[in-house]
Motif scaffolding. Structure first.
Motif, PDB file in Angstrom:
ATOM      1  N   VAL A 241       0.838  -1.197   0.000  1.00  0.00           N
ATOM      2  CA  VAL A 241       0.000   0.000   0.000  1.00  0.00           C
ATOM      3  C   VAL A 241       0.871   1.244   0.000  1.00  0.00           C
ATOM      4  O   VAL A 241       2.069   1.185   0.326  1.00  0.00           O
ATOM      5  N   THR A 242       0.275   2.369  -0.356  1.00  0.00           N
ATOM      6  CA  THR A 242       1.025   3.625  -0.356  1.00  0.00           C
ATOM      7  C   THR A 242       1.275   4.087   1.077  1.00  0.00           C
ATOM      8  O   THR A 242       0.632   3.623   2.025  1.00  0.00           O
TER       9      THR A 242
ATOM     10  N   TYR B  85      -1.492   4.900   3.725  1.00  0.00           N
ATOM     11  CA  TYR B  85      -2.294   3.890   4.414  1.00  0.00           C
ATOM     12  C   TYR B  85      -1.458   2.907   5.226  1.00  0.00           C
ATOM     13  O   TYR B  85      -2.004   1.971   5.815  1.00  0.00           O
TER      14      TYR B  85
ATOM     15  N   SER C  74      -4.911   2.342  -2.641  1.00  0.00           N
ATOM     16  CA  SER C  74      -3.540   2.569  -3.097  1.00  0.00           C
ATOM     17  C   SER C  74      -3.416   2.355  -4.597  1.00  0.00           C
ATOM     18  O   SER C  74      -2.771   3.126  -5.306  1.00  0.00           O
TER      19      SER C  74
ATOM     20  N   GLU D 263      -4.982   5.239  -6.499  1.00  0.00           N
ATOM     21  CA  GLU D 263      -4.141   6.432  -6.478  1.00  0.00           C
ATOM     22  C   GLU D 263      -2.929   6.267  -7.390  1.00  0.00           C
ATOM     23  O   GLU D 263      -2.519   7.209  -8.072  1.00  0.00           O
ATOM     24  N   ARG D 264      -2.355   5.068  -7.411  1.00  0.00           N
ATOM     25  CA  ARG D 264      -1.214   4.815  -8.303  1.00  0.00           C
ATOM     26  C   ARG D 264      -1.649   4.850  -9.762  1.00  0.00           C
ATOM     27  O   ARG D 264      -0.928   5.353 -10.623  1.00  0.00           O
TER      28      ARG D 264
END
Length: 265
Positions: free
Chosen positions: A42-43, A46, A248, A251-252
């Motif tokens: 995850v980014t 998070y 994540s 968003e990526r």
């Protein structure tokens, strides 16, 4: 648990609680490793949520190990029957665990939603405080010997519980509408999982007050609480992980870092 209750435990009841506690140890330990190793999926936004998710199951792992030891020390087998050793089973480990982990369960849900700093702080503190008060109000009833006292503390503990339910389904309504469409369903699952699994605790709490006595009551309480804990912590944590991974990936993808056709579980 009083000594008379200890003497009424059968071999089957003893083994059922023993195996339930053992299963919880394995589940919480495995879940902790999964959540902490999953932080890399995850980014950064998070990762704190997954760190807390793993912390919840790590704390539970420790306390279930202590309960497992205490349960084994409280009994011995004599001529095929379970006898109390005179060493009291320390059920307080369970309430210490809840006091630490129950507030964190709500905090991890707030964190994974990615709200503003101010809203995250205010909602996290309010829900965490309500959860702590709920646990503190429940403990005097848990250790009380008479049903009337237990009912009083049960009713008092249900007040912050009802407030938490209101916050989850009404207070978070607008915040959930702002979440990406593909994670709203998972957040709903997390909310319902919290309410349903937490609702099991007050039900188990009243077992000794509705006719269950001796070993039957103690076995039902210990196994019931253990099942609820596994669902409320390990299973709930998997849902939090899925939300974090999905958000994540979204968003990526928005940043052009992953192919748009990637399938996310």
């Amino acid at each position: 648990m009083c000594s008379s209750d200890l003497q009424e435990i059968t071999v089957g009841q003893y083994e059922l609680v023993y195996n339930a506690l053992s299963f919880a140890i394995a589940t919480m330990g495995a879940a902790t490793l999964f959540f902490w190793l999953g932080r890399s999926q995850v980014t950064e936004r998070y990762q704190t949520a997954l760190t807390i998710t793993g912390l919840v199951t790590a704390i539970a792992f420790y306390h279930y190990f202590r309960m497992f030891e205490s349960w084994g020390a409280a009994y011995t087998v004599v001529d095929g029957q379970i006898k109390a050793t005179g060493v009291a089973f320390n059920d307080a480990y369970r309430y210490v665990d809840w006091l630490l982990t129950v507030p964190l369960l709500l905090v991890e849900l707030i964190l994974v939603m990615g709200l503003s700093r101010q809203e995250t702080w205010s909602r996290g503190v309010r829900l965490g405080a309500l959860a702590a008060v709920m646990i503190l109000l429940g403990y005097p009833g848990e250790i009380a010997d008479d049903s009337s006292t237990r009912w009083i503390w049960w009713a008092l503990a249900m007040i912050p519980f009802a407030w938490i339910v209101y916050e989850l389904f009404v207070g978070l309504g607008d915040a959930i509408k702002q979440q990406p469409e593909d994670v709203r369903g998972l957040i709903d699952v997390a909310r319902w999982l919290t309410v349903i699994s937490w609702s099991f605790y007050p039900v188990v709490f009243v077992f000794p007050m509705i006719g269950m006595t001796g070993g039957t009551a103690e076995t039902a309480v210990q196994v019931g609480y253990t099942v609820a804990d596994i669902v409320a912590k390990a299973v709930f944590g998997v849902v939090i992980y899925m939300i974090a991974v999905r958000k994540s990936t979204d968003e990526r993808r928005a940043a052009g870092l992953v192919p748009s056709m990637e399938i996310v579980t």
